[in-house]
Structure formats: structure tokens, C-alpha cells
Design an enzyme around this catalytic site. Sequence first.
Site, PDB file in Angstrom:
ATOM      1  N   ASP A  67      53.582 -46.831  75.864  1.00 16.51           N
ATOM      2  CA  ASP A  67      53.771 -45.570  76.565  1.00 16.51           C
ATOM      3  C   ASP A  67      53.800 -45.747  78.077  1.00 16.51           C
ATOM      4  OD1 ASP A  67      51.081 -46.283  76.652  1.00 16.51           O
ATOM      5  OD2 ASP A  67      50.417 -44.651  75.369  1.00 16.51           O
ATOM      6  N   ASN A 137      40.062 -38.257  71.342  1.00 15.21           N
ATOM      7  CA  ASN A 137      40.585 -37.253  70.396  1.00 15.21           C
ATOM      8  C   ASN A 137      41.354 -37.901  69.243  1.00 15.21           C
ATOM      9  OD1 ASN A 137      42.932 -38.100  71.592  1.00 15.21           O
ATOM     10  ND2 ASN A 137      43.446 -36.139  72.536  1.00 15.21           N
ATOM     11  N   HIS A 139      43.818 -40.089  69.514  1.00 12.30           N
ATOM     12  CA  HIS A 139      45.232 -40.426  69.729  1.00 12.30           C
ATOM     13  C   HIS A 139      45.447 -41.937  69.724  1.00 12.30           C
ATOM     14  CE1 HIS A 139      44.938 -40.365  74.470  1.00 12.30           C
ATOM     15  NE2 HIS A 139      44.657 -41.555  74.003  1.00 12.30           N
ATOM     16  N   GLU A 144      49.150 -37.180  70.715  1.00 14.78           N
ATOM     17  CA  GLU A 144      48.012 -36.278  70.781  1.00 14.78           C
ATOM     18  C   GLU A 144      47.834 -35.555  69.439  1.00 14.78           C
ATOM     19  OE1 GLU A 144      46.329 -36.978  73.143  1.00 14.78           O
ATOM     20  OE2 GLU A 144      47.123 -36.531  75.127  1.00 14.78           O
TER      21      GLU A 144
HETATM   22  C1  F6R Z   1      47.421 -46.680  76.286  1.00 12.82           C
HETATM   23  C2  F6R Z   1      47.383 -45.813  75.114  1.00 12.82           C
HETATM   24  C3  F6R Z   1      46.205 -44.943  74.814  1.00 12.82           C
HETATM   25  C4  F6R Z   1      44.865 -45.635  75.039  1.00 12.82           C
HETATM   26  C5  F6R Z   1      43.703 -44.669  74.757  1.00 12.82           C
HETATM   27  C6  F6R Z   1      42.362 -45.298  75.044  1.00 12.82           C
HETATM   28  O1  F6R Z   1      48.618 -47.408  76.346  1.00 12.82           O
HETATM   29  O2  F6R Z   1      48.334 -45.773  74.410  1.00 12.82           O
HETATM   30  O3  F6R Z   1      46.278 -44.509  73.472  1.00 12.82           O
HETATM   31  O4  F6R Z   1      44.773 -46.749  74.202  1.00 12.82           O
HETATM   32  O5  F6R Z   1      43.846 -43.524  75.537  1.00 12.82           O
HETATM   33  O6  F6R Z   1      42.261 -45.556  76.408  1.00 12.82           O
HETATM   34  P1  F6R Z   1      41.051 -46.407  76.984  1.00 12.82           P
HETATM   35  O7  F6R Z   1      41.216 -47.787  76.455  1.00 12.82           O
HETATM   36  O8  F6R Z   1      41.251 -46.364  78.478  1.00 12.82           O
HETATM   37  O9  F6R Z   1      39.815 -45.751  76.524  1.00 12.82           O
END
Ligand code: F6R
Length: 264
Positions: A67, A137, A139, A144
Site C-alpha cells: 500500500d 482494527n 486490517h 479497513e
Molecule cells: C502497512 C500496512 C498496515 C500495517 C498495520 C500495522 O504497509 O499495510 O496494514 O501493517 O497498520 O502497522 P504497525 O506495524 O505500524 O503497527
Amino acid sequence: MLVVLKKDYEEVSREAARMVAGAVRAKPDIVLGLATGGTPLGLYKELVALHRADALDFSCVTSFNLDEYLGLAHAHPQSFHCFMEENFFSQVNLPRERAHIPDGTIRGDYDAYCERYEQSIKSAGGIDLQILGIGRNGHIGFNEPTSSLASRTRLKALSRETVEDNRHVFSSESEMPKCAITMGIGTILESRRVLLLASGRSKAAAVAKAIEGPITSSVSASALQMHPDVTFIIDEEAAYSLTQRDYYRHVLEMTQLFMPERLS
Ligand code: F6R
């Protein structure tokens, strides 16, 4: 689904790096799916160390990031382009022309751009090994809650929780992007193998729902229950709300005994 329980973040990072390095050595032209965020930082550090000390070679590897924030220039310090350059690409020999990250600067026909991203994954032969983190959450990528479990790469509005979790790295709230381009859950499920990393108590509820809860679009990561080759590598804090930890340890022992290749 394999659940590998580790003591802390350092152990999670080392174990993930061991598996990724094993996969790269077994298939030097592997296609990796990459994630950003705090969670994989330790993994990238370990991979860089293996590249330097053990000649782990990325010269034939292709990568696709999950992403990118919409509206951020590649050079923006909080862009995922910048993150990947700083924490990984500048320190290993993965050719830049084979490192793909969704372009957050596109305007206009988002669907056509996202379809091209999907096509380039297909042309590369599909993703062999997808690295994932997980949001509070549930994701994965920026899928989301309520994202379709069949979703493909697309423009996605970020949830309030995701904005809250990430806005501290932006200098003002107005600078925090409201949307992202993200691979879909359907895209992720097509990867041949998935490694999901999680660390810390803030992830415990999401991890428990993903592994032990019902499959639901309210928790995107629960869709991984439908994937035939997923490994969760999580630390004690992230495993806190799991009810079957002893069973996961037993499964791991048996896997080590009878199917060690699943852990290599
Ligand atoms: C990042 C991504 C997100 C993160 C998630 C956890 O490329 O796709 O799904 O993996 O938001 O983020 P952290 O590791 O910062 O807690």
C-alpha cells in the site's frame, strides 16, 4: 494456520527474517509482498544484516508493496516509498526496477491504475511470500473493516482508528492522508504463502479475532483463515487474548517433527 509464539519483538523479527531468508535462498527469483509500519522494521534490519554478513542475495528478487498513502510524493518522509528506501532498498541489492510500490501521486482514473498494479503482480508470476502486519482494527494492508473479502487493489478511505494510529508521524492532522491505494484481501489471499507479524498488547484483540474469531469482513485479517499456508509470528503480548496457546505450541512441535519444510 501456524501460530509461532515468540517471547518479544526481537524474537519475532529474527524468526521472520530466518523464514524470509530461507525462502529467498530456496528461490532466488522469489516475488515478495512487502509491508511497512513499525512491525516489520526489525525484520528489515535482520534481513539487511543477513545481506551484509551472510551474503543474502536480493539481486533476482521482485517485490510488491501492499500500500501507499494517497497524495504523498515519493520523497515525502512519511510516504511508504521513503520508508522502504530508508529501511530496506538502500541497504540491500534488490534492483529498484523490480521494487513496486503503489503510486500515491496518481490522479484521476484510480481503477485503471490499480488494475495495472494487479496485472504487474500477475506478470511477475504472482506473490510467493507476502509479509503482513495487522492494524488494531484487524486490517491487513489498508483493508479497513467491512472491506470485501474478495477486494482487489483499489483506492480505500482510511478508518478513524487508522488515522489516529498514524497521525502522530505527520506534522499536522491536516497533513495525514485520508485515503490510500492498497492491495485487496482477494489479492493478498492469492499469495502462495503469508507471514503475519504482530507484537505488543495493542494488537492482542485483533490477533485473537483473526486467528480464533469467525471469518468476517469486520476483521479483514480473519480472511486469512481461508488461506492454506499462513504463519502468524507473534510475541507474548500480541498472543495475550488467544485461548489455545498450548495447542499452537503442540502443533508447532509436530510441524517441526513431521513437516519441517513449512518452517524453513
Ligand atoms: C502497512 C500496512 C498496515 C500495517 C498495520 C500495522 O504497509 O499495510 O496494514 O501493517 O497498520 O502497522 P504497525 O506495524 O505500524 O503497527
